[in-house]
Design an enzyme around this catalytic site. Structure first.
Site, PDB file in Angstrom:
ATOM      1  N   LYS A  42       1.579  -0.649   7.516  1.00 59.01           N
ATOM      2  CA  LYS A  42       0.830  -1.416   6.461  1.00 59.01           C
ATOM      3  C   LYS A  42       1.337  -1.348   4.935  1.00 59.01           C
ATOM      4  O   LYS A  42       2.182  -0.553   4.859  1.00 59.01           O
ATOM      5  CB  LYS A  42      -0.407  -1.137   6.765  1.00 59.01           C
ATOM      6  CG  LYS A  42      -1.024   0.263   6.358  1.00 59.01           C
ATOM      7  CD  LYS A  42      -2.204   0.736   6.859  1.00 59.01           C
ATOM      8  CE  LYS A  42      -2.769   1.983   6.876  1.00 59.01           C
ATOM      9  NZ  LYS A  42      -3.674   2.426   6.104  1.00 59.01           N
ATOM     10  N   ARG A 140     -16.177   5.155   8.683  1.00 55.70           N
ATOM     11  CA  ARG A 140     -15.688   3.847   8.143  1.00 55.70           C
ATOM     12  C   ARG A 140     -15.731   2.887   9.461  1.00 55.70           C
ATOM     13  O   ARG A 140     -16.596   2.253   9.966  1.00 55.70           O
ATOM     14  CB  ARG A 140     -14.156   4.199   7.513  1.00 55.70           C
ATOM     15  CG  ARG A 140     -13.633   3.107   6.866  1.00 55.70           C
ATOM     16  CD  ARG A 140     -12.540   3.359   5.995  1.00 55.70           C
ATOM     17  NE  ARG A 140     -11.387   3.688   7.206  1.00 55.70           N
ATOM     18  CZ  ARG A 140     -10.048   3.719   6.740  1.00 55.70           C
ATOM     19  NH1 ARG A 140      -9.728   3.713   5.416  1.00 55.70           N
ATOM     20  NH2 ARG A 140      -9.044   4.121   7.521  1.00 55.70           N
ATOM     21  N   TYR A 271       2.061   5.747 -27.765  1.00 53.64           N
ATOM     22  CA  TYR A 271       0.703   5.196 -28.287  1.00 53.64           C
ATOM     23  C   TYR A 271      -0.383   6.435 -28.158  1.00 53.64           C
ATOM     24  O   TYR A 271      -0.299   7.377 -27.185  1.00 53.64           O
ATOM     25  CB  TYR A 271       0.086   4.416 -26.844  1.00 53.64           C
ATOM     26  CG  TYR A 271       0.842   2.843 -26.982  1.00 53.64           C
ATOM     27  CD1 TYR A 271       0.700   2.029 -28.078  1.00 53.64           C
ATOM     28  CD2 TYR A 271       1.351   2.685 -25.759  1.00 53.64           C
ATOM     29  CE1 TYR A 271       1.287   0.913 -28.037  1.00 53.64           C
ATOM     30  CE2 TYR A 271       2.086   1.094 -25.671  1.00 53.64           C
ATOM     31  CZ  TYR A 271       2.071   0.529 -26.907  1.00 53.64           C
ATOM     32  OH  TYR A 271       2.661  -0.919 -26.637  1.00 53.64           O
ATOM     33  N   MET A 319       3.858   0.457 -20.812  1.00 59.12           N
ATOM     34  CA  MET A 319       3.933  -0.577 -19.768  1.00 59.12           C
ATOM     35  C   MET A 319       5.384  -0.677 -19.255  1.00 59.12           C
ATOM     36  O   MET A 319       5.549  -0.634 -18.017  1.00 59.12           O
ATOM     37  CB  MET A 319       3.701  -1.928 -20.238  1.00 59.12           C
ATOM     38  CG  MET A 319       3.551  -3.133 -19.056  1.00 59.12           C
ATOM     39  SD  MET A 319       3.214  -4.606 -19.598  1.00 59.12           S
ATOM     40  CE  MET A 319       1.550  -4.683 -19.783  1.00 59.12           C
TER      41      MET A 319
HETATM   42  C1  LIG Z   1      -6.348   4.026  10.807  1.00 59.67           C
HETATM   43  C2  LIG Z   1      -4.850   4.648  10.286  1.00 59.67           C
HETATM   44  N1  LIG Z   1      -4.046   5.309  11.235  1.00 59.67           N
HETATM   45  C3  LIG Z   1      -2.917   5.770  11.022  1.00 59.67           C
HETATM   46  C4  LIG Z   1      -2.692   5.736   9.566  1.00 59.67           C
HETATM   47  C5  LIG Z   1      -1.266   6.652   9.129  1.00 59.67           C
HETATM   48  O1  LIG Z   1      -1.881   7.873   8.456  1.00 59.67           O
HETATM   49  P1  LIG Z   1      -0.564   8.744   7.780  1.00 59.67           P
HETATM   50  O2  LIG Z   1       0.201   7.867   6.851  1.00 59.67           O
HETATM   51  O3  LIG Z   1      -1.349   9.867   7.241  1.00 59.67           O
HETATM   52  O4  LIG Z   1       0.200   9.043   8.929  1.00 59.67           O
HETATM   53  C6  LIG Z   1      -3.641   5.298   8.510  1.00 59.67           C
HETATM   54  C7  LIG Z   1      -3.193   5.526   7.229  1.00 59.67           C
HETATM   55  O5  LIG Z   1      -3.801   5.283   5.990  1.00 59.67           O
HETATM   56  C8  LIG Z   1      -4.622   4.787   8.749  1.00 59.67           C
HETATM   57  O6  LIG Z   1      -5.554   3.923   7.974  1.00 59.67           O
END
Ligand SMILES: Cc1ncc(COP(=O)(O)O)c(C=O)c1O
Length: 383
Positions: A42, A140, A271, A319
């Site tokens: 992701k 969650r 700054y 920046m």
């Molecule tokens: C649902 C879920 N599974 C697995 C992972 C992978 O986690 P990691 O990067 O700690 O291996 C994430 C990462 O945020 C996640 O949200």
């Protein structure tokens, strides 16, 4: 390197895909045999670039890909027709149809989602695969573990929804083994309550990178892991047992010196005048700032490597530029490379160290490297 940009690079990331492939193989070798590998890609593969990373992980033999949303999933689908993809986040109702269009598996936490995905499957004339998520303490996504049997039954009874996996997510695997063990216990107890469950036909997964530390060799019901950070060669915390897996950093963050000049003792820098020079100094102005992904929180705290030596950041990160002290270095010149994290010669600044300077974590550091930063891919397999 695969990229040869026509203009010189001012700030770039070097991404070692061969190291990524070696990492996957090392992680696999450290897991109980038969454990399937869910590659978490992701957020543009944690900022490494979804296409390059996923292509290499496909080549290296990942079993399934996990992304955050249908937009990421659609981009991945272009690359790998037929490759299993799991969408981890909840879908908006208008996104449901993309499950069938792109042949995606959805995460299910509620009865309402089952009804929606049933409608998608019915319209498409084939079942939508889903992974049932069980909330064992993350608070969650997922159905609360004590209520999970009813949702499992509903999925099993649905005609156009097919159960492809069951999973949970740990809240504190890096620093709370007792709570992680309790989450595992709740998960296994929930599964033992599911009538007619055949674990062999499903992906059953809980462990992210840090979870792997407390996964027992027999691993009982678990037959898959979801790995994000570790495949990029980053440990989930500094004292991690996963150091024994010997993965290598895939991503390094680099820029160049744009200007070198001297300033007298007593001058303030950048700054807000937050830093006053305590000696006559030579400073280098780097061609990168917070618009590239150097957090402002690293002001007056971070160091960079120039000529293999650590040079402290002076004053606030701005920046487009960051100012460092090069008084103790000989011969720094416009155009020299500066490493924000990564190796330079025998010296190294790790992303963990860099993230600590910025009061953040490696996950966020990677996601903050902006699109202005070119990604250069090193593809050759070496040692
Ligand atoms: C649902 C879920 N599974 C697995 C992972 C992978 O986690 P990691 O990067 O700690 O291996 C994430 C990462 O945020 C996640 O949200």
């Amino acid at each position: 390197m695969t990229t040869s940009p026509s203009r010189p690079l001012r700030c770039w990331a070097e991404i070692d895909l061969a190291a990524l492939e070696r990492n996957l193989k090392l992680i696999r070798a450290s897991l109980p045999s038969g454990m399937r590998y869910v590659a978490v890609v992701k957020a543009d593969a944690y900022g490494h670039g979804l296409h390059h990373v996923a292509a290499r992980l496909m080549h290296a033999g990942a079993d399934l890909f996990a992304v955050a949303n249908v937009t990421e999933a659609a981009a991945l689908r272009e690359l790998g027709p037929g490759w299993p993809i799991l969408v981890l986040s909840p879908l908006l109702p208008e996104e449901d149809r993309f499950l069938a269009d792109h042949d995606l598996a959805a995460t299910v936490s509620s009865a309402e989602e089952v009804d929606r995905f049933e409608a998608v499957g019915r319209a498409a004339g084939r079942a939508v695969p889903v992974h049932l998520k069980i909330d064992t303490g993350m608070g969650r996504l997922g159905v609360w573990h004590e209520q999970s049997a009813a949702l499992y039954q509903k999925i099993q009874a649905a005609q156009h929804v097919r159960l492809a996996g069951i999973f949970t997510h740990f809240a504190s695997p890096d620093d709370n083994p007792a709570f992680t063990a309790e989450q595992r216990r709740r998960f296994i107890a929930a599964l033992q309550n599911f009538r007619g469950l055949d674990p062999n036909t499903l992906f059953i997964h809980a462990d992210n990178s840090a979870g792997l530390e407390t996964m027992t060799p027999d691993a009982s019901l678990f037959n898959a892991v979801r790995v994000g950070l570790l495949q990029f060669g980053i440990l989930p915390h500094p004292n991690s047992l996963l150091a024994q897996v010997h993965t290598e950093a895939v991503f390094s963050f680099r820029t160049r010196v744009g200007l070198v000049k001297t300033l007298p003792r007593g001058t303030t820098v950048s700054y807000g005048c937050t830093r006053t020079l305590t000696r006559d100094s030579t400073i280098a102005i780097l061609c990168a700032g917070y618009a590239d992904g150097i957090p402002r929180a690293a002001s007056n705290r971070a160091s960079v490597l120039i000529g293999g030596q650590r040079c402290p950041v002076l004053g606030r990160v701005t920046m487009d530029q960051t100012i460092v002290d090069v008084t103790d270095l000989a011969n720094v010149a416009c155009g020299d490379e500066a490493v924000l994290f990564g190796r330079q010669g025998n010296a190294e600044i790790t992303i963990t160290e860099f993230s600590r300077w910025a009061d953040t974590i490696p996950w966020e550091t990677l996601c903050s490297v902006s699109k202005r930063v070119s990604r250069l891919y090193k593809t050759a397999l070496g040692t």
